[in-house]
Motif scaffolding. Structure first.
Motif, PDB file in Angstrom:
ATOM      1  N   GLY A   1       0.679  -1.237  -0.172  1.00  0.00           N
ATOM      2  CA  GLY A   1       0.041   0.055  -0.098  1.00  0.00           C
ATOM      3  C   GLY A   1       0.859   1.345  -0.028  1.00  0.00           C
ATOM      4  O   GLY A   1       0.218   2.547   0.281  1.00  0.00           O
ATOM      5  N   ILE A   2       2.191   1.169  -0.202  1.00  0.00           N
ATOM      6  CA  ILE A   2       3.000   2.447  -0.030  1.00  0.00           C
ATOM      7  C   ILE A   2       2.519   3.336  -1.329  1.00  0.00           C
ATOM      8  O   ILE A   2       2.761   2.837  -2.609  1.00  0.00           O
ATOM      9  CB  ILE A   2       4.527   1.914  -0.060  1.00  0.00           C
ATOM     10  N   GLU A   3       2.647   4.407  -1.324  1.00  0.00           N
ATOM     11  CA  GLU A   3       2.183   5.396  -2.470  1.00  0.00           C
ATOM     12  C   GLU A   3       0.914   5.073  -3.280  1.00  0.00           C
ATOM     13  O   GLU A   3       1.332   4.550  -4.431  1.00  0.00           O
ATOM     14  CB  GLU A   3       3.515   5.669  -3.291  1.00  0.00           C
ATOM     15  N   PRO A   4      -0.027   4.507  -2.948  1.00  0.00           N
ATOM     16  CA  PRO A   4      -1.244   4.345  -3.767  1.00  0.00           C
ATOM     17  C   PRO A   4      -1.494   4.902  -4.984  1.00  0.00           C
ATOM     18  O   PRO A   4      -2.146   4.356  -6.008  1.00  0.00           O
ATOM     19  CB  PRO A   4      -2.422   4.180  -2.633  1.00  0.00           C
ATOM     20  N   ASN A   5      -1.233   6.538  -5.140  1.00  0.00           N
ATOM     21  CA  ASN A   5      -1.659   6.959  -6.101  1.00  0.00           C
ATOM     22  C   ASN A   5      -0.400   7.423  -6.851  1.00  0.00           C
ATOM     23  O   ASN A   5      -0.403   8.467  -7.646  1.00  0.00           O
ATOM     24  CB  ASN A   5      -2.378   8.467  -5.646  1.00  0.00           C
ATOM     25  N   GLY A   6       0.716   6.715  -6.769  1.00  0.00           N
ATOM     26  CA  GLY A   6       1.926   7.135  -7.299  1.00  0.00           C
ATOM     27  C   GLY A   6       2.994   7.813  -6.587  1.00  0.00           C
ATOM     28  O   GLY A   6       2.710   8.141  -5.601  1.00  0.00           O
ATOM     29  N   ALA A   7       4.168   7.813  -7.075  1.00  0.00           N
ATOM     30  CA  ALA A   7       5.265   8.113  -6.246  1.00  0.00           C
ATOM     31  C   ALA A   7       4.977   9.511  -6.008  1.00  0.00           C
ATOM     32  O   ALA A   7       4.786  10.588  -6.624  1.00  0.00           O
ATOM     33  CB  ALA A   7       6.627   8.207  -7.037  1.00  0.00           C
ATOM     34  N   ASP A   8       5.763  10.001  -4.548  1.00  0.00           N
ATOM     35  CA  ASP A   8       5.773  11.466  -4.208  1.00  0.00           C
ATOM     36  C   ASP A   8       7.279  11.762  -4.063  1.00  0.00           C
ATOM     37  O   ASP A   8       8.100  10.989  -4.192  1.00  0.00           O
ATOM     38  CB  ASP A   8       5.029  11.546  -3.035  1.00  0.00           C
ATOM     39  N   TYR A   9       7.591  12.959  -3.527  1.00  0.00           N
ATOM     40  CA  TYR A   9       8.785  13.444  -3.073  1.00  0.00           C
ATOM     41  C   TYR A   9       9.134  13.520  -1.922  1.00  0.00           C
ATOM     42  O   TYR A   9       9.070  14.210  -1.167  1.00  0.00           O
ATOM     43  CB  TYR A   9       9.224  14.700  -3.590  1.00  0.00           C
ATOM     44  N   GLY A  10       9.512  12.173  -1.115  1.00  0.00           N
ATOM     45  CA  GLY A  10       9.908  11.710   0.067  1.00  0.00           C
ATOM     46  C   GLY A  10      11.202  12.444   0.558  1.00  0.00           C
ATOM     47  O   GLY A  10      12.199  12.428  -0.189  1.00  0.00           O
ATOM     48  N   LEU A  11      11.004  12.752   1.948  1.00  0.00           N
ATOM     49  CA  LEU A  11      12.339  13.110   2.649  1.00  0.00           C
ATOM     50  C   LEU A  11      12.219  12.682   3.882  1.00  0.00           C
ATOM     51  O   LEU A  11      13.293  11.839   4.104  1.00  0.00           O
ATOM     52  CB  LEU A  11      12.326  14.830   2.628  1.00  0.00           C
ATOM     53  N   GLY A  12      11.590  13.210   4.761  1.00  0.00           N
ATOM     54  CA  GLY A  12      11.613  12.419   6.056  1.00  0.00           C
ATOM     55  C   GLY A  12      10.886  11.495   6.362  1.00  0.00           C
ATOM     56  O   GLY A  12       9.840  11.060   5.846  1.00  0.00           O
ATOM     57  N   ALA A  13      11.120  10.618   7.267  1.00  0.00           N
ATOM     58  CA  ALA A  13      10.390   9.338   7.699  1.00  0.00           C
ATOM     59  C   ALA A  13      10.781   8.719   8.862  1.00  0.00           C
ATOM     60  O   ALA A  13      11.643   9.012   9.350  1.00  0.00           O
ATOM     61  CB  ALA A  13      11.013   8.120   6.806  1.00  0.00           C
ATOM     62  N   LEU A  14       9.537   8.478   9.561  1.00  0.00           N
ATOM     63  CA  LEU A  14       9.625   7.632  10.705  1.00  0.00           C
ATOM     64  C   LEU A  14       8.667   6.522  11.014  1.00  0.00           C
ATOM     65  O   LEU A  14       7.732   6.471  10.200  1.00  0.00           O
ATOM     66  CB  LEU A  14       9.683   8.667  12.173  1.00  0.00           C
TER      67      LEU A  14
END
Length: 531
Positions: free
Chosen positions: A223-236
């Motif tokens: 289910g990651i990015e269900p509508n297509g890729a985005d511009y990811g930077l921070g994650a937790l």
């Protein structure tokens, strides 16, 4: 009660032996976005001596490749060993140097052998470094059967935790943008001038008939990015709804931030990540860079912070019911937080040891046009409510000496008690400049640190004070901006010189309790103890 009036931060990097300088733009600045946005770093006790060592990720700018070659070689990431508060460069002797256009790192024990490994994100191919018994690091790419973690493309923030509940630490890596795929019809500025790079979720399947673990990429499947890729930077990764599994929060640059609820599934691999960012109240569309989570108001639910830039406010949201968040800036007296600055690394920590969590932001302009003119002053917000009763925040930047430290072109920020004196210090990476190590002094309260044998993302540590106050910390690997922080749980105790109960709950439910614990010490707790 302790007061922030006596707390001071001083840059002691050179004094304690850290001479790291970020390799971008050493001859001139240029329009090189990958070189402008790195600066991650990791606290890691790689040799298990009880003192946190420091790993700093390096890079170079494309136009200066030839200059570096003429100077003898490209910049490499560097490892500094901590010997009772003084550092020495052990990069060469440990084979920890990574020669790549690096961005950030996380420090985690991926193979559960008790030795903390390193994972470095880059603009090219990510690098997994196995810790060989504290003596050296082995590049996973050099072994006969690599683990499958060396994903290609520009990746940024990473986070580690057991997402699928099989006992092995998994790895999420945010994808940013693909500089080889421009969008000629773009009407918005960078990063929207290029196609986004997909996020990846690498499930750790443990050893596959050998000594090394194996990773399997399942991002789109779960289910990651269900509508297509985005511009990811921070994650937790954090148990944001307190239901016993790890949820995922991703800060995206110019596209809505995403919050994924971890829910069981009958389909393999047994769970799915359902994206609820906008519905949960965290779908901000700002620059979306650094992230931090902590139970800042003592109600047991983690709050979220996200850094933005310039005309955009930093985001601070209160967790009402697990996956329902509301804007907390006005209520906390900081309605214009971040306006006029560009925020990157951010972290919650108890700077004055008064039992509540304060909030730090590293700042620095982007795009980078001048290594001096683009510097900005970091910021510290003091929380005014004692023991979890939030009464608001006040800006303590000048009082704690950050103005005197001066502006920096800040990026990654990682909090840790590097000198084991009980207060929290701050390391900050910069673009094209020296690494900053802000040593804290003057905090007047008592303290306690709880250390586990190796990083245990998802474990929860609580202390109960004699007056019944409960303080909670969830251990994490990854967060802030491109960085890993102190793997120990730190508590300011105010005037309390003892703790009634210390409780550690590991992700699998294993629970250890210590009662009547003296303050002002580092308590080491092993899960093999009898509860």
């Amino acid at each position: 009660m302790p007061s922030m009036e006596l707390v001071r931060f001083e840059d002691v990097a050179a004094e304690v032996g850290i001479d790291f300088r970020h390799g971008a733009f050493q001859w001139e600045t240029s329009p090189d976005p990958a070189a402008m946005m790195g600066g991650g770093l990791c606290w890691i006790d790689y040799d298990r001596d009880g003192w946190l060592d420091l790993y700093a990720v390096n890079t170079w700018s494309n136009g200066e490749w030839g200059n570096w070659r003429e100077q003898g070689g490209l910049p490499v990431s560097r490892l500094y060993r901590n010997d009772a508060g003084h550092f020495s460069d052990v990069t060469d002797s440990t084979s920890a140097g990574v020669e790549t256009r690096g961005n950030g790192c996380v420090a985690a024990d991926f193979d559960l052998d008790g030795w903390t490994d390193l994972y470095v994100t880059s603009e090219r191919e990510n690098v997994l470094l196995w810790n060989d018994s504290g003596e050296r690091f082995v590049d996973d790419a050099s072994v006969d059967e690599p683990a499958g973690a060396a994903v290609f493309g520009w990746h940024s923030g990473a986070a580690v935790g057991d997402v699928d509940g099989n006992g092995w630490p998994d790895l999420f890596v945010a994808g940013y943008t693909d500089l080889n795929r421009p969008i000629t019809s773009a009407t918005k500025g960078f990063p929207n001038t290029h196609q986004p790079e997909p996020d990846v979720l690498l499930l750790n399947e443990g050893p596959d008939g050998g000594a090394r673990v194996r990773f399997r990429e399942v991002g789109a499947d779960v289910g990651i990015e269900p509508n297509g890729a985005d511009y990811g930077l921070g994650a937790l990764l954090s148990d944001l709804d307190r239901d016993g599994d790890l949820d995922l929060y991703v800060a995206n640059d110019t596209t809505p931030n995403q919050l994924y609820e971890n829910v069981p599934s009958n389909a393999e691999p047994g769970f799915e990540l359902v994206e609820r960012g906008v519905a949960a109240g965290v779908g901000d569309t700002g620059a979306g860079m650094g992230v931090a989570a902590a139970d800042a108001d003592g109600d047991g639910m983690p709050e979220l912070v996200t850094t933005n830039q310039l005309k955009e406010r930093h985001v601070v949201v209160h967790n009402r019911t697990g996956l329902t968040f509301e804007d907390a800036l006005a209520a906390l007296g900081i309605a214009d937080l971040g306006i006029g600055a560009t925020g990157w690394g951010t972290t919650w920590f108890d700077a004055d040891l008064d039992t509540d969590l304060d909030l730090f932001f590293g700042h620095g302009a982007v795009p980078v046009r001048d290594l001096v003119a683009d510097r900005e002053v970091s910021q510290l917000l003091e929380q005014l409510g004692p023991g979890g009763s939030v009464a608001g925040f006040t800006d303590a930047t000048t009082r704690v000496g950050l103005d005197a430290v001066g502006p920096r072109l800040g990026r990654g920020v990682a909090a840790a008690d590097f000198d084991n004196d009980g207060d929290i210090d701050l390391a900050m990476g910069t673009i094209g400049g020296e690494l900053v190590l802000l040593r804290s002094s003057g905090a007047g309260g008592h303290w306690l640190e709880v250390a586990l044998p190796s990083p245990a993302p998802g474990a929860e540590v609580t202390v109960e004070l004699p007056d019944g106050t409960i303080l909670r910390r969830e251990l994490a690997v990854g967060g802030s901006y491109l960085s890993s922080e102190d793997p120990r749980a730190h508590f300011g105790l105010g005037a309390h010189d003892r703790v009634a109960v210390v409780t550690v709950v590991w992700p699998d439910g294993t629970t250890i309790r210590h009662v009547d614990v003296d303050a002002d010490q580092i308590v080491r707790i092993d899960r093999e103890e009898v509860s």
